[in-house]
Design a protein around this motif. Structure first.
Motif, PDB file in Angstrom:
ATOM      1  N   GLY A  53       0.800  -1.217   0.000  1.00  0.00           N
ATOM      2  CA  GLY A  53       0.000   0.000   0.000  1.00  0.00           C
ATOM      3  C   GLY A  53       0.831   1.263   0.000  1.00  0.00           C
ATOM      4  O   GLY A  53       0.296   2.359  -0.216  1.00  0.00           O
ATOM      5  N   ILE A  54       2.147   1.136   0.240  1.00  0.00           N
ATOM      6  CA  ILE A  54       3.049   2.289   0.209  1.00  0.00           C
ATOM      7  C   ILE A  54       4.085   2.117  -0.892  1.00  0.00           C
ATOM      8  O   ILE A  54       4.240   2.976  -1.756  1.00  0.00           O
ATOM      9  CB  ILE A  54       3.742   2.484   1.567  1.00  0.00           C
ATOM     10  CG1 ILE A  54       2.704   2.777   2.648  1.00  0.00           C
ATOM     11  CG2 ILE A  54       4.775   3.626   1.489  1.00  0.00           C
ATOM     12  CD1 ILE A  54       3.286   2.909   4.040  1.00  0.00           C
ATOM     13  N   ASP A  60      -0.320  -6.686  -6.502  1.00  0.00           N
ATOM     14  CA  ASP A  60       0.821  -6.971  -7.369  1.00  0.00           C
ATOM     15  C   ASP A  60       1.154  -8.459  -7.303  1.00  0.00           C
ATOM     16  O   ASP A  60       1.103  -9.068  -6.218  1.00  0.00           O
ATOM     17  CB  ASP A  60       2.050  -6.169  -6.942  1.00  0.00           C
ATOM     18  CG  ASP A  60       2.021  -4.738  -7.437  1.00  0.00           C
ATOM     19  OD1 ASP A  60       1.191  -4.429  -8.308  1.00  0.00           O
ATOM     20  OD2 ASP A  60       2.839  -3.924  -6.951  1.00  0.00           O
ATOM     21  N   PRO A  61       1.508  -9.068  -8.420  1.00  0.00           N
ATOM     22  CA  PRO A  61       1.875 -10.491  -8.404  1.00  0.00           C
ATOM     23  C   PRO A  61       3.079 -10.723  -7.488  1.00  0.00           C
ATOM     24  O   PRO A  61       4.068  -9.985  -7.549  1.00  0.00           O
ATOM     25  CB  PRO A  61       2.231 -10.781  -9.865  1.00  0.00           C
ATOM     26  CG  PRO A  61       1.514  -9.725 -10.648  1.00  0.00           C
ATOM     27  CD  PRO A  61       1.522  -8.507  -9.780  1.00  0.00           C
ATOM     28  N   ALA A  66       8.917 -10.122  -5.478  1.00  0.00           N
ATOM     29  CA  ALA A  66      10.186 -10.737  -5.080  1.00  0.00           C
ATOM     30  C   ALA A  66      11.334 -10.197  -5.916  1.00  0.00           C
ATOM     31  O   ALA A  66      12.404  -9.855  -5.381  1.00  0.00           O
ATOM     32  CB  ALA A  66      10.085 -12.255  -5.230  1.00  0.00           C
ATOM     33  N   LYS A  67      11.114 -10.102  -7.203  1.00  0.00           N
ATOM     34  CA  LYS A  67      12.159  -9.579  -8.086  1.00  0.00           C
ATOM     35  C   LYS A  67      12.484  -8.130  -7.753  1.00  0.00           C
ATOM     36  O   LYS A  67      13.655  -7.748  -7.629  1.00  0.00           O
ATOM     37  CB  LYS A  67      11.701  -9.693  -9.552  1.00  0.00           C
ATOM     38  CG  LYS A  67      12.679  -9.100 -10.552  1.00  0.00           C
ATOM     39  CD  LYS A  67      12.174  -9.215 -11.980  1.00  0.00           C
ATOM     40  CE  LYS A  67      12.223 -10.643 -12.455  1.00  0.00           C
ATOM     41  NZ  LYS A  67      11.952 -10.760 -13.916  1.00  0.00           N
ATOM     42  N   LYS A  68      11.452  -7.325  -7.567  1.00  0.00           N
ATOM     43  CA  LYS A  68      11.672  -5.914  -7.256  1.00  0.00           C
ATOM     44  C   LYS A  68      12.368  -5.761  -5.909  1.00  0.00           C
ATOM     45  O   LYS A  68      13.272  -4.939  -5.756  1.00  0.00           O
ATOM     46  CB  LYS A  68      10.347  -5.156  -7.255  1.00  0.00           C
ATOM     47  CG  LYS A  68      10.508  -3.650  -7.029  1.00  0.00           C
ATOM     48  CD  LYS A  68       9.216  -2.899  -7.285  1.00  0.00           C
ATOM     49  CE  LYS A  68       9.441  -1.399  -7.164  1.00  0.00           C
ATOM     50  NZ  LYS A  68       8.233  -0.612  -7.505  1.00  0.00           N
ATOM     51  N   LEU A  69      11.939  -6.546  -4.919  1.00  0.00           N
ATOM     52  CA  LEU A  69      12.523  -6.457  -3.586  1.00  0.00           C
ATOM     53  C   LEU A  69      14.027  -6.697  -3.625  1.00  0.00           C
ATOM     54  O   LEU A  69      14.798  -5.958  -3.003  1.00  0.00           O
ATOM     55  CB  LEU A  69      11.847  -7.477  -2.665  1.00  0.00           C
ATOM     56  CG  LEU A  69      12.297  -7.502  -1.210  1.00  0.00           C
ATOM     57  CD1 LEU A  69      11.922  -6.207  -0.503  1.00  0.00           C
ATOM     58  CD2 LEU A  69      11.661  -8.700  -0.487  1.00  0.00           C
ATOM     59  N   LEU A  70      14.456  -7.702  -4.349  1.00  0.00           N
ATOM     60  CA  LEU A  70      15.885  -7.992  -4.438  1.00  0.00           C
ATOM     61  C   LEU A  70      16.629  -6.913  -5.218  1.00  0.00           C
ATOM     62  O   LEU A  70      17.701  -6.455  -4.806  1.00  0.00           O
ATOM     63  CB  LEU A  70      16.109  -9.354  -5.080  1.00  0.00           C
ATOM     64  CG  LEU A  70      15.999 -10.558  -4.139  1.00  0.00           C
ATOM     65  CD1 LEU A  70      16.097 -11.865  -4.912  1.00  0.00           C
ATOM     66  CD2 LEU A  70      17.082 -10.507  -3.070  1.00  0.00           C
ATOM     67  N   GLN A 100      -0.372 -20.314  -1.766  1.00  0.00           N
ATOM     68  CA  GLN A 100      -0.012 -20.089  -3.166  1.00  0.00           C
ATOM     69  C   GLN A 100       0.748 -18.769  -3.321  1.00  0.00           C
ATOM     70  O   GLN A 100       1.689 -18.683  -4.114  1.00  0.00           O
ATOM     71  CB  GLN A 100      -1.268 -20.075  -4.044  1.00  0.00           C
ATOM     72  CG  GLN A 100      -0.954 -20.033  -5.547  1.00  0.00           C
ATOM     73  CD  GLN A 100      -0.132 -21.220  -5.990  1.00  0.00           C
ATOM     74  OE1 GLN A 100      -0.496 -22.375  -5.724  1.00  0.00           O
ATOM     75  NE2 GLN A 100       0.993 -20.960  -6.650  1.00  0.00           N
ATOM     76  N   TRP A 101       0.331 -17.749  -2.563  1.00  0.00           N
ATOM     77  CA  TRP A 101       1.044 -16.470  -2.614  1.00  0.00           C
ATOM     78  C   TRP A 101       2.486 -16.671  -2.169  1.00  0.00           C
ATOM     79  O   TRP A 101       3.429 -16.176  -2.816  1.00  0.00           O
ATOM     80  CB  TRP A 101       0.355 -15.445  -1.709  1.00  0.00           C
ATOM     81  CG  TRP A 101       0.845 -14.033  -1.880  1.00  0.00           C
ATOM     82  CD1 TRP A 101       0.250 -13.041  -2.612  1.00  0.00           C
ATOM     83  CD2 TRP A 101       2.029 -13.458  -1.307  1.00  0.00           C
ATOM     84  NE1 TRP A 101       0.998 -11.889  -2.535  1.00  0.00           N
ATOM     85  CE2 TRP A 101       2.102 -12.111  -1.745  1.00  0.00           C
ATOM     86  CE3 TRP A 101       3.050 -13.939  -0.491  1.00  0.00           C
ATOM     87  CZ2 TRP A 101       3.142 -11.251  -1.391  1.00  0.00           C
ATOM     88  CZ3 TRP A 101       4.105 -13.095  -0.134  1.00  0.00           C
ATOM     89  CH2 TRP A 101       4.138 -11.760  -0.585  1.00  0.00           C
TER      90      TRP A 101
END
Length: 328
Positions: A53-54, A60-61, A66-70, A100-101
């Protein structure tokens, strides 16, 4: 509770496989890990947190998150000239987040960490009454005499930036204004760049011993250039017309000139801004080109009181509504 799985079952199913091969991680069976750093190198550590939310949309998928976080975390290491080695993950999940998430999120981490050649060394998994919170402590290594800091920009240095500027922040602006589907139809590159920061792993070693100062652009070009200026006690002058914009962005500016206010201050670019002598800057530019990364010369380090001036084609200072992203 998170589905029917316990904290330790989640760790065993989803996160232990991400630590396979991480020396000192003990398959996540201990509360500590031992970090093995190469001789004559020093560890470099960075922490970033993303809150639902921030920093991302709640729908978001998870694999994209996960990709963005890394990538968001590793860009700090890259700007220091450090080779990423591994990371610690702290994840807080609200009730209703299903298995599943978590599976999709872990799969996204696996795909990205394989690409970046890093491993998971530990972390923490908790429940929360609030939105999803994701935090990574990333660590890397760099020869002790070659680390790049924000505090060593020199008068006369030129200012360079990798990739393109402004697309991510414009993408976010359009998502909020139009919704994801319509925004993607009208500005696919901008939206994609917001959701997926660039991969700049090989840039780290090219900065060593050649860039005098560097930073990743997370809070916006104006704000992050300002951080270098404050740390180095210098000023910068940046030519707006030299900023590398995507073809899509040039076309959008023709139709919506007000987007100029967002480009240097919106954030989420995660490109690398660096200061170097003209010779070293040219060498970095040429070496980056061989690995498919464009570098643009956008300004110069000048005497001044820790400020960043952006000028137009006539050398007139441009004013912007905000200086960059702030959390508070």
């Amino acid at each position: 509770m998170i589905d029917k799985f316990s904290e330790f079952e989640i760790i065993r199913r989803h996160f232990v496989p991400l630590s396979s091969g991480a020396r000192g991680a003990e398959n996540l069976k201990d509360d500590v890990s031992i970090l093995d750093i190469s001789p004559n190198s020093v560890p470099v550590v960075s922490v970033d947190t993303m809150v639902g939310g921030i920093h991302f949309f709640l729908d978001d998928p998870p694999a994209h998150l996960a990709k963005k976080l890394l990538r968001v975390n590793l860009s700090d290491l890259i700007s220091s000239g450090a080779k990423p080695v591994g990371y610690f993950l702290s994840i807080s999940l609200p009730e209703g987040v299903g298995n599943q998430w978590i599976t999709d999120f872990a799969d996204g981490l696996k795909s990205e960490q394989d690409l970046q050649k890093i491993l998971l060394y530990g972390g923490d998994t908790t429940s929360t009454p609030g939105p999803i919170s994701l935090s990574i402590t990333a660590f890397g290594e760099v020869p002790s005499k070659l680390i790049v800091r924000r505090s060593s920009a020199r008068l006369g240095d030129f200012v360079y930036v990798t990739g393109t500027i402004g697309a991510a922040s414009v993408g976010l602006y359009l998502i909020k204004k139009l919704g994801m589907k319509v925004a993607m139809e009208n500005a696919s590159f901008a939206v994609s760049r917001y959701r997926e920061p660039p991969l700049l792993l090989d840039v780290a070693k090219l900065l060593r011993g050649r860039a005098n100062a560097a930073i990743d652009i997370s809070d916006g070009l104006l704000a992050d250039a300002g951080h270098i200026c404050s740390a180095s006690e210098v000023a910068m002058e940046i030519d707006f017309n030299s900023l590398p914009l995507s073809p899509e962005m040039h076309l959008m500016l023709e139709n919506q000139p007000k987007l100029k206010n967002i480009i240097p201050s919106g954030g989420d670019d995660y490109e690398i801004l660096f200061c170097a002598s003209e010779e070293n800057g040219q060498n970095i530019t040429e070496d980056c080109k061989t690995i498919g990364i464009e570098v643009s010369k956008i300004g110069r380090v000048i005497p001044g009181q820790c400020e960043v001036k952006i000028v137009d084609g006539d050398g007139k200072r441009m004013l912007f509504e905000t200086m960059g992203w702030e959390h508070f």
